[in-house]
Design a protein around this motif. Structure first.
Motif, short mmCIF file in Angstrom:
data_model
loop_
_atom_site.label_atom_id
_atom_site.label_comp_id
_atom_site.label_asym_id
_atom_site.label_seq_id
_atom_site.Cartn_x
_atom_site.Cartn_y
_atom_site.Cartn_z
N GLY A 11 -59.64 80.19 -68.67
CA GLY A 11 -58.22 80.51 -68.48
C GLY A 11 -57.92 81.99 -68.61
O GLY A 11 -56.77 82.42 -68.54
N LYS A 14 -60.80 84.98 -64.90
CA LYS A 14 -62.04 85.49 -64.27
C LYS A 14 -62.06 85.22 -62.76
O LYS A 14 -62.42 86.10 -61.99
CB LYS A 14 -63.28 84.82 -64.90
CG LYS A 14 -63.41 85.06 -66.40
CD LYS A 14 -64.71 84.44 -66.93
CE LYS A 14 -64.76 82.93 -66.85
NZ LYS A 14 -63.95 82.23 -67.84
N LEU A 36 -71.20 74.34 -59.64
CA LEU A 36 -71.27 73.01 -60.25
C LEU A 36 -70.25 72.06 -59.64
O LEU A 36 -70.56 70.90 -59.34
CB LEU A 36 -71.08 73.10 -61.77
CG LEU A 36 -72.26 73.71 -62.54
CD1 LEU A 36 -71.86 74.08 -63.97
CD2 LEU A 36 -73.44 72.74 -62.57
N ILE A 53 -70.72 66.14 -68.34
CA ILE A 53 -70.75 67.24 -69.31
C ILE A 53 -69.49 68.11 -69.19
O ILE A 53 -68.86 68.45 -70.19
CB ILE A 53 -72.02 68.10 -69.10
CG1 ILE A 53 -73.27 67.24 -69.29
CG2 ILE A 53 -72.03 69.31 -70.04
CD1 ILE A 53 -74.55 67.88 -68.81
N MET A 54 -69.12 68.42 -67.95
CA MET A 54 -67.95 69.29 -67.72
C MET A 54 -66.67 68.60 -68.19
O MET A 54 -65.79 69.25 -68.76
CB MET A 54 -67.84 69.65 -66.23
CG MET A 54 -68.95 70.58 -65.79
SD MET A 54 -69.14 70.64 -64.00
CE MET A 54 -67.88 71.82 -63.55
N VAL A 65 -78.49 75.80 -65.00
CA VAL A 65 -77.65 76.92 -64.58
C VAL A 65 -78.50 78.11 -64.14
O VAL A 65 -78.21 78.76 -63.13
CB VAL A 65 -76.71 77.30 -65.75
CG1 VAL A 65 -75.93 78.54 -65.43
CG2 VAL A 65 -75.75 76.16 -66.05
N PHE A 87 -70.72 83.15 -66.13
CA PHE A 87 -72.15 83.20 -66.43
C PHE A 87 -72.48 84.65 -66.79
O PHE A 87 -71.99 85.54 -66.10
CB PHE A 87 -72.97 82.77 -65.21
CG PHE A 87 -74.45 82.95 -65.39
CD1 PHE A 87 -75.21 81.93 -65.94
CD2 PHE A 87 -75.08 84.14 -65.03
CE1 PHE A 87 -76.58 82.09 -66.12
CE2 PHE A 87 -76.43 84.31 -65.21
CZ PHE A 87 -77.19 83.28 -65.76
N LEU A 125 -54.04 77.07 -68.70
CA LEU A 125 -54.93 75.98 -68.25
C LEU A 125 -54.16 74.68 -68.03
O LEU A 125 -54.45 73.94 -67.08
CB LEU A 125 -56.07 75.77 -69.26
CG LEU A 125 -57.09 76.91 -69.30
CD1 LEU A 125 -57.98 76.80 -70.54
CD2 LEU A 125 -57.96 76.93 -68.05
N ARG A 128 -52.58 75.12 -64.71
CA ARG A 128 -53.57 74.96 -63.63
C ARG A 128 -53.91 73.48 -63.43
O ARG A 128 -54.07 73.01 -62.31
CB ARG A 128 -54.83 75.77 -63.95
CG ARG A 128 -55.84 75.76 -62.82
CD ARG A 128 -56.97 76.72 -63.06
NE ARG A 128 -57.92 76.21 -64.04
CZ ARG A 128 -58.97 76.89 -64.49
NH1 ARG A 128 -59.18 78.13 -64.09
NH2 ARG A 128 -59.79 76.36 -65.36
N ARG A 134 -57.54 69.96 -61.65
CA ARG A 134 -58.91 70.05 -62.17
C ARG A 134 -59.03 69.14 -63.38
O ARG A 134 -58.26 69.27 -64.34
CB ARG A 134 -59.22 71.51 -62.55
CG ARG A 134 -60.46 72.01 -61.86
CD ARG A 134 -60.72 73.43 -62.17
NE ARG A 134 -61.45 73.59 -63.44
CZ ARG A 134 -62.03 74.70 -63.80
NH1 ARG A 134 -61.97 75.76 -63.01
NH2 ARG A 134 -62.67 74.78 -64.94
N ARG A 145 -63.32 73.23 -74.81
CA ARG A 145 -63.93 74.35 -74.07
C ARG A 145 -63.73 75.67 -74.81
O ARG A 145 -64.63 76.51 -74.85
CB ARG A 145 -63.35 74.45 -72.66
CG ARG A 145 -64.05 73.49 -71.69
CD ARG A 145 -63.14 73.08 -70.55
NE ARG A 145 -62.77 74.15 -69.66
CZ ARG A 145 -61.65 74.17 -68.95
NH1 ARG A 145 -60.77 73.17 -69.04
NH2 ARG A 145 -61.38 75.17 -68.15
#
Ligand code: ADP
Length: 191
Positions: A11, A14, A36, A53-54, A65, A87, A125, A128, A134, A145
């Motif tokens: 959030g 990026k 991903l 996992i996400m 990754v 990343f 977030l 969003r 999402r 997260r």
């Protein structure tokens, strides 16, 4: 070449800022989150594993990754550089990125971290989640997260600090104001 790591909590903007950096400097965008999500959408075996996992807000394994990153680097040689978004997220990923770039005689020029207070991250977030749907942008996963970020990802800043490559940028204010701050940092490292 100009290789940039754009770093920050979920959030922090990026993705938004990456787009602007790419437009200005013509870099290749490598977002592990986007790669991903493509795997999830294509319902590959990797995508099925990753989705679980996400949705829990945890990190996908370094091995997976790093494999994705190496493939992207190989496929996109000859450009003016890369921007890494989301990343590295662990110190191990940062070390592996260094190794992978060294194979091409390349290195990270600067790691820019966007700093945004937790309340603001949660607000953005949730917004969003409403707009884009999402599935990991819900209250429970958001909190997880951010906790994972504080525990596993913040140490990456110390890794780049030690190499004098870490620049912190205030990630609040208008998108253009934040971008200006980023451009200022990049202008100091770009030859
Ligand atoms: P955000 O920064 O908002 O969390 P991302 O799109 O970068 O969004 O990441 C979404 C999810 O994808 C993460 O919560 C994590 O499960 C997974 N992921 C993305 N990048 C990585 C990475 N480098 N290492 C491990 N997991 C990752």
């Amino acid at each position: 070449m100009l290789n940039i790591v754009l770093f920050g909590p979920p959030g922090s903007g990026k993705g938004t800022q990456s787009e602007k950096v790419i437009e200005k400097y013509g870099l290749v965008h490598i977002s592990t989150g986007d790669i991903l999500r493509e795997e999830v959408a294509a319902q590959t075996d990797l995508g099925k594993q990753a989705k679980e996992i996400m949705d829990k807000g945890e990190l996908v394994s370094d091995k997976i990754v790093i494999g994705m990153i190496r493939k992207k680097l190989e496929e996109n040689q000859g450009g003016s550089g890369f921007i890494f978004d989301g990343f590295p997220r662990t110190v191990n990923q940062a070390r592996e990125l260094r190794k992978a770039l060294t194979d091409y005689d390349e290195r990270v020029g600067v790691m820019i971290s966007l700093e945004v207070p937790r309340e603001e991250l949660v607000k953005r977030l949730l917004m969003r989640g409403k707009e884009s749907g999402r599935s990991d942008d819900n209250m429970e996963t958001i909190n997880k997260r951010i906790d994972v970020y504080n525990r596993q990802t913040i140490p990456v800043t110390y890794y780049y600090d030690k190499m004098h490559k870490h620049a912190a940028v205030e990630g609040t204010g208008s998108v253009d104001m934040i971008f200006e701050r980023i451009v200022k940092v990049i202008s100091m490292v770009k030859q």
